[in-house]
Design a protein around this motif. Structure first.
Motif, mmCIF file in Angstrom:
data_model
loop_
_atom_site.group_PDB
_atom_site.id
_atom_site.type_symbol
_atom_site.label_atom_id
_atom_site.label_comp_id
_atom_site.label_asym_id
_atom_site.label_seq_id
_atom_site.Cartn_x
_atom_site.Cartn_y
_atom_site.Cartn_z
ATOM 1 N N PHE A 123 -2.933 8.352 -7.387
ATOM 2 C CA PHE A 123 -2.947 7.873 -8.776
ATOM 3 C C PHE A 123 -2.695 6.373 -8.831
ATOM 4 C CE2 PHE A 123 -0.579 6.913 -12.706
ATOM 5 C CZ PHE A 123 -1.581 7.173 -13.632
ATOM 6 N N VAL A 124 -1.707 5.897 -8.107
ATOM 7 C CA VAL A 124 -1.394 4.467 -8.097
ATOM 8 C C VAL A 124 -2.573 3.674 -7.540
ATOM 9 C CG1 VAL A 124 0.067 2.705 -6.991
ATOM 10 C CG2 VAL A 124 1.108 4.711 -8.065
ATOM 11 N N ARG A 125 -3.178 4.141 -6.463
ATOM 12 C CA ARG A 125 -4.325 3.451 -5.867
ATOM 13 C C ARG A 125 -5.477 3.356 -6.869
ATOM 14 N NH1 ARG A 125 -8.969 4.317 -3.647
ATOM 15 N NH2 ARG A 125 -8.906 6.577 -3.762
ATOM 16 N N LEU A 126 -5.805 4.468 -7.513
ATOM 17 C CA LEU A 126 -6.905 4.482 -8.479
ATOM 18 C C LEU A 126 -6.579 3.651 -9.720
ATOM 19 C CD1 LEU A 126 -7.859 8.257 -8.192
ATOM 20 C CD2 LEU A 126 -9.208 6.305 -7.360
ATOM 21 N N ALA A 134 9.427 2.312 -7.633
ATOM 22 C CA ALA A 134 8.650 1.573 -6.626
ATOM 23 C C ALA A 134 7.162 1.607 -6.976
ATOM 24 C CB ALA A 134 8.878 2.161 -5.233
ATOM 25 N N ARG A 135 6.668 2.772 -7.358
ATOM 26 C CA ARG A 135 5.256 2.863 -7.765
ATOM 27 C C ARG A 135 5.008 2.062 -9.035
ATOM 28 N NH1 ARG A 135 6.358 8.195 -6.010
ATOM 29 N NH2 ARG A 135 5.277 8.633 -4.059
ATOM 30 N N LEU A 136 5.958 2.078 -9.937
ATOM 31 C CA LEU A 136 5.853 1.304 -11.162
ATOM 32 C C LEU A 136 5.738 -0.189 -10.835
ATOM 33 C CD1 LEU A 136 5.997 1.180 -14.277
ATOM 34 C CD2 LEU A 136 8.477 1.115 -14.038
ATOM 35 N N ALA A 137 6.551 -0.679 -9.925
ATOM 36 C CA ALA A 137 6.508 -2.091 -9.531
ATOM 37 C C ALA A 137 5.156 -2.445 -8.922
ATOM 38 C CB ALA A 137 7.638 -2.403 -8.549
ATOM 39 N N MET A 138 4.602 -1.550 -8.104
ATOM 40 C CA MET A 138 3.288 -1.789 -7.498
ATOM 41 C C MET A 138 2.219 -1.979 -8.573
ATOM 42 S SD MET A 138 3.363 1.047 -4.437
ATOM 43 C CE MET A 138 1.745 0.707 -3.749
ATOM 44 N N VAL A 139 2.247 -1.135 -9.574
ATOM 45 C CA VAL A 139 1.230 -1.184 -10.629
ATOM 46 C C VAL A 139 1.444 -2.389 -11.533
ATOM 47 C CG1 VAL A 139 0.343 0.000 -12.673
ATOM 48 C CG2 VAL A 139 0.765 1.293 -10.575
ATOM 49 N N GLN A 192 0.819 -1.211 0.000
ATOM 50 C CA GLN A 192 0.000 0.000 0.000
ATOM 51 C C GLN A 192 0.852 1.260 0.000
ATOM 52 O OE1 GLN A 192 -3.444 -0.039 -0.255
ATOM 53 N NE2 GLN A 192 -2.986 -2.179 -0.690
ATOM 54 N N THR A 193 2.135 1.105 0.344
ATOM 55 C CA THR A 193 3.058 2.246 0.369
ATOM 56 C C THR A 193 4.343 1.850 -0.354
ATOM 57 O OG1 THR A 193 4.192 1.612 2.419
ATOM 58 C CG2 THR A 193 2.161 2.943 2.639
ATOM 59 N N ILE A 194 5.080 2.857 -0.772
ATOM 60 C CA ILE A 194 6.336 2.538 -1.454
ATOM 61 C C ILE A 194 7.352 1.921 -0.489
ATOM 62 C CG2 ILE A 194 6.050 4.114 -3.386
ATOM 63 C CD1 ILE A 194 7.803 6.114 -1.966
ATOM 64 N N ASP A 195 7.249 2.245 0.808
ATOM 65 C CA ASP A 195 8.161 1.635 1.774
ATOM 66 C C ASP A 195 7.998 0.116 1.794
ATOM 67 O OD1 ASP A 195 9.328 4.023 2.523
ATOM 68 O OD2 ASP A 195 7.934 4.361 4.179
ATOM 69 N N ARG A 203 -15.130 7.329 -12.798
ATOM 70 C CA ARG A 203 -13.908 6.744 -12.230
ATOM 71 C C ARG A 203 -12.691 7.135 -13.063
ATOM 72 N NH1 ARG A 203 -12.601 1.729 -9.027
ATOM 73 N NH2 ARG A 203 -14.833 1.678 -8.645
ATOM 74 N N PHE A 204 -12.844 7.113 -14.376
ATOM 75 C CA PHE A 204 -11.734 7.480 -15.259
ATOM 76 C C PHE A 204 -11.347 8.945 -15.054
ATOM 77 C CE2 PHE A 204 -10.005 8.979 -19.309
ATOM 78 C CZ PHE A 204 -8.900 8.156 -19.386
ATOM 79 N N ARG A 205 -12.343 9.808 -14.953
ATOM 80 C CA ARG A 205 -12.083 11.233 -14.740
ATOM 81 C C ARG A 205 -11.349 11.451 -13.419
ATOM 82 N NH1 ARG A 205 -17.264 13.921 -15.325
ATOM 83 N NH2 ARG A 205 -17.579 13.178 -13.215
ATOM 84 N N GLN A 206 -11.762 10.731 -12.363
ATOM 85 C CA GLN A 206 -11.097 10.845 -11.064
ATOM 86 C C GLN A 206 -9.641 10.394 -11.161
ATOM 87 O OE1 GLN A 206 -12.705 8.265 -8.027
ATOM 88 N NE2 GLN A 206 -11.881 9.521 -6.377
ATOM 89 N N LEU A 207 -9.408 9.281 -11.853
ATOM 90 C CA LEU A 207 -8.055 8.778 -12.037
ATOM 91 C C LEU A 207 -7.188 9.793 -12.779
ATOM 92 C CD1 LEU A 207 -5.861 6.479 -12.298
ATOM 93 C CD2 LEU A 207 -7.038 5.812 -14.384
ATOM 94 N N ALA A 208 -7.691 10.280 -13.886
ATOM 95 C CA ALA A 208 -6.900 11.182 -14.726
ATOM 96 C C ALA A 208 -6.716 12.562 -14.112
ATOM 97 C CB ALA A 208 -7.546 11.306 -16.104
ATOM 98 N N ALA A 209 -7.595 12.951 -13.209
ATOM 99 C CA ALA A 209 -7.530 14.295 -12.637
ATOM 100 C C ALA A 209 -6.542 14.412 -11.481
ATOM 101 C CB ALA A 209 -8.914 14.736 -12.163
ATOM 102 N N THR A 210 -6.211 13.312 -10.844
ATOM 103 C CA THR A 210 -5.370 13.407 -9.653
ATOM 104 C C THR A 210 -3.915 13.724 -9.999
ATOM 105 O OG1 THR A 210 -4.774 12.391 -7.559
ATOM 106 C CG2 THR A 210 -4.832 10.935 -9.462
ATOM 107 N N ASP A 211 -3.328 14.572 -9.201
ATOM 108 C CA ASP A 211 -1.907 14.880 -9.325
ATOM 109 C C ASP A 211 -1.101 14.211 -8.216
ATOM 110 O OD1 ASP A 211 -2.145 16.445 -11.625
ATOM 111 O OD2 ASP A 211 -2.563 18.260 -10.461
#
Length: 184
Positions: free
Chosen positions: A128-131, A71-76, A38-41, A115-123
């Motif tokens: 972003f990784v969670r969505l 790390a985020r890339l590996a999670m996804v 759930q976290t990069i750690d 859902r797509f709009r929420q994903l694409a809108a987050t900075d």
């Protein structure tokens, strides 16, 4: 049949991310740990993450590309069970199409417009990784691996993020059923 873990494929060399992903499928424990993270750690303790760093040319002295980015890339990528391998002329195109593709049972996109709009809108990168991981679940964990990887990496850089965000929207709305594009 070629083995993506040996670095070669029918069309030439296999990109390091694809080789790493193929290897990860064999390392069930590491894959499960990355999927639960759930976290990069939590990613930093998984040996396959360090394999990915090495394959992408990361070193402690250069720290390029960013270790948190990887790390985020590996999670996804751990959430992808099948690489659709769809070629993409622009990063985000194949992924946007995958999200907008109509479901077989009803005339709606796999990922809803809201859902797509929420994903694409987050900075926020962690949001972003969670969505994104949630959206991958909706497309049955089948995604264009290299396109997905570039989208995740682009999200870490504001100028690239904006360009990829626009491509995602264009591809999604080109593919989504009209009912999906008019309900919002």
């Amino acid at each position: 049949m070629t083995d993506p873990t040996d670095g070669s494929g029918p069309d030439g060399p296999v990109p390091p991310i694809a080789r790493w992903h193929a290897d990860l499928q064999k390392r069930k424990g590491d894959r499960a740990a990355l999927r639960r993270a759930q976290t990069i750690d939590e990613v930093y303790v998984v040996p396959s993450f360090h394999t990915l760093l090495r394959r992408l040319g990361w070193t402690l002295s250069s720290r390029t590309p960013g270790d948190d980015e990887i790390a985020r890339l590996a999670m996804v990528l751990a959430d992808v069970e099948h690489d659709t391998g769809q070629p993409s002329p622009r990063w985000g195109d194949a992924l946007g199409r995958a999200f907008g593709t109509p479901r077989k049972d009803v005339p709606k996109a796999h990922v809803s417009h809201a859902r797509f709009r929420q994903l694409a809108a987050t900075d926020d990168l962690d949001e972003f990784v969670r969505l994104l991981r949630g959206a991958l679940h909706l497309i049955k964990h089948e995604a264009p691996l290299l396109d997905l990887a570039e989208v995740v990496r682009a999200w870490h850089h504001p100028a690239r993020r904006q360009q990829v965000r626009r491509t995602l929207f264009l591809a999604y709305f080109e593919t989504a059923p009209e009912t999906e594009t008019t309900d919002a």
